[in-house]
Design a protein around this motif. Structure first.
Motif, PDB file in Angstrom:
ATOM      1  N   ASP A  28       0.273  -1.298   0.030  1.00  0.00           N
ATOM      2  CA  ASP A  28      -0.181  -0.109   0.047  1.00  0.00           C
ATOM      3  C   ASP A  28       0.885   1.246   0.064  1.00  0.00           C
ATOM      4  OD1 ASP A  28       0.841  -0.173   2.497  1.00  0.00           O
ATOM      5  OD2 ASP A  28      -0.982  -0.351   4.191  1.00  0.00           O
ATOM      6  N   PHE A  29       0.579   2.381   0.111  1.00  0.00           N
ATOM      7  CA  PHE A  29       0.955   3.448   0.132  1.00  0.00           C
ATOM      8  C   PHE A  29       2.000   4.094   1.030  1.00  0.00           C
ATOM      9  CE2 PHE A  29       1.797   8.330   1.141  1.00  0.00           C
ATOM     10  CZ  PHE A  29       1.844   8.339   0.372  1.00  0.00           C
ATOM     11  N   HIS A  30       1.470   3.387   2.366  1.00  0.00           N
ATOM     12  CA  HIS A  30       2.164   3.198   3.620  1.00  0.00           C
ATOM     13  C   HIS A  30       3.776   2.670   3.508  1.00  0.00           C
ATOM     14  CE1 HIS A  30      -0.159   6.173   5.509  1.00  0.00           C
ATOM     15  NE2 HIS A  30      -1.165   5.573   5.518  1.00  0.00           N
ATOM     16  N   THR A  31       3.880   1.709   2.849  1.00  0.00           N
ATOM     17  CA  THR A  31       4.142   1.042   2.892  1.00  0.00           C
ATOM     18  C   THR A  31       5.838   1.008   1.581  1.00  0.00           C
ATOM     19  OG1 THR A  31       2.965  -1.178   3.105  1.00  0.00           O
ATOM     20  CG2 THR A  31       5.390  -1.603   2.032  1.00  0.00           C
ATOM     21  N   LYS A  32       5.416   1.619   0.944  1.00  0.00           N
ATOM     22  CA  LYS A  32       6.264   2.169  -1.171  1.00  0.00           C
ATOM     23  C   LYS A  32       6.518   4.000  -0.069  1.00  0.00           C
ATOM     24  CE  LYS A  32       3.554   0.619  -4.798  1.00  0.00           C
ATOM     25  NZ  LYS A  32       2.571   0.851  -5.747  1.00  0.00           N
ATOM     26  N   HIS A  33       5.821   4.812   0.135  1.00  0.00           N
ATOM     27  CA  HIS A  33       6.114   6.086   0.762  1.00  0.00           C
ATOM     28  C   HIS A  33       5.983   6.231   2.184  1.00  0.00           C
ATOM     29  CE1 HIS A  33       5.541   6.001  -4.091  1.00  0.00           C
ATOM     30  NE2 HIS A  33       4.490   5.948  -3.854  1.00  0.00           N
ATOM     31  N   GLY A  34       6.145   5.328   3.027  1.00  0.00           N
ATOM     32  CA  GLY A  34       6.235   5.515   4.479  1.00  0.00           C
ATOM     33  C   GLY A  34       7.151   6.428   4.468  1.00  0.00           C
ATOM     34  N   ASN A  35       8.357   6.195   4.091  1.00  0.00           N
ATOM     35  CA  ASN A  35      10.007   6.171   4.353  1.00  0.00           C
ATOM     36  C   ASN A  35      10.561   7.410   3.832  1.00  0.00           C
ATOM     37  OD1 ASN A  35      10.536   4.538   6.669  1.00  0.00           O
ATOM     38  ND2 ASN A  35      11.381   3.487   5.169  1.00  0.00           N
ATOM     39  N   THR A  36       9.687   7.331   2.880  1.00  0.00           N
ATOM     40  CA  THR A  36      10.693   9.271   2.178  1.00  0.00           C
ATOM     41  C   THR A  36       9.231   9.998   2.550  1.00  0.00           C
ATOM     42  OG1 THR A  36      10.197   7.666   0.246  1.00  0.00           O
ATOM     43  CG2 THR A  36       9.831   9.437  -0.393  1.00  0.00           C
ATOM     44  N   VAL A  37       8.078   9.707   2.961  1.00  0.00           N
ATOM     45  CA  VAL A  37       6.897  10.958   3.952  1.00  0.00           C
ATOM     46  C   VAL A  37       7.776  11.720   5.030  1.00  0.00           C
ATOM     47  CG1 VAL A  37       4.696  11.869   4.208  1.00  0.00           C
ATOM     48  CG2 VAL A  37       5.222  10.305   2.062  1.00  0.00           C
ATOM     49  N   LEU A  38       7.958  10.431   5.495  1.00  0.00           N
ATOM     50  CA  LEU A  38       8.842  11.118   7.064  1.00  0.00           C
ATOM     51  C   LEU A  38       9.355  11.546   6.685  1.00  0.00           C
ATOM     52  CD1 LEU A  38       7.813   9.959  10.066  1.00  0.00           C
ATOM     53  CD2 LEU A  38      10.044   8.409   9.758  1.00  0.00           C
ATOM     54  N   ILE A  39      11.110  11.299   5.899  1.00  0.00           N
ATOM     55  CA  ILE A  39      11.655  11.874   5.887  1.00  0.00           C
ATOM     56  C   ILE A  39      12.008  13.313   5.950  1.00  0.00           C
ATOM     57  CG2 ILE A  39      14.322  12.139   4.587  1.00  0.00           C
ATOM     58  CD1 ILE A  39      14.361   9.376   5.037  1.00  0.00           C
ATOM     59  N   SER A  40      11.066  13.521   4.159  1.00  0.00           N
ATOM     60  CA  SER A  40      10.918  14.967   3.802  1.00  0.00           C
ATOM     61  C   SER A  40       9.345  15.876   4.315  1.00  0.00           C
ATOM     62  CB  SER A  40      10.333  14.881   2.332  1.00  0.00           C
ATOM     63  OG  SER A  40       8.229  14.391   2.595  1.00  0.00           O
ATOM     64  N   GLY A  41       9.180  15.196   5.281  1.00  0.00           N
ATOM     65  CA  GLY A  41       8.401  16.203   6.750  1.00  0.00           C
ATOM     66  C   GLY A  41      10.221  17.377   7.413  1.00  0.00           C
TER      67      GLY A  41
END
Length: 80
Positions: A28-41
C-alpha cells in the motif's frame, strides 16, 4: 469439546490464510512511500524552524527580571 477444538482450528486456519493473502498483495501507499514522506517532513520542519530561529529576529520569552521597576505604592487618600 471436539466441536470447539475443530472450530478453533478452522478459525485459526482462516486467519492464517487471510494474513498470507494480505502479505502477498501489492504494497500500500505507506509501505511504498512511508519513509520518504517521514524524512521529507522532518527535513521541511527543520528547515522552517532553522529559518525562524536564525532570520526572523524574534526574541523568545525574554525575562523581565532587572528591567521592570515596580510602581510606587500609593495609599488611597482618605476623604474627610
Amino acid at each position: 469439546m471436539y466441536r470447539f477444538a475443530k472450530a478453533a482450528v478452522n478459525i485459526t486456519g482462516q486467519a492464517a490464510r487471510q494474513v498470507r493473502h494480505g502479505s502477498s498483495a501489492q504494497p500500500d501507499f505507506h509501505t511504498k512511500h512511508g519513509n520518504t514522506v517521514l524524512i521529507s517532513g522532518t527535513v521541511f520542519c527543520v528547515a522552517v524552524w532553522s529559518y525562524v530561529l536564525t532570520q526572523t529576529g524574534l526574541t523568545w520569552n525574554p525575562s523581565p527580571v532587572g528591567r521592570m521597576m515596580p510602581k510606587e505604592w500609593r495609599e488611597k487618600e482618605e476623604e474627610e
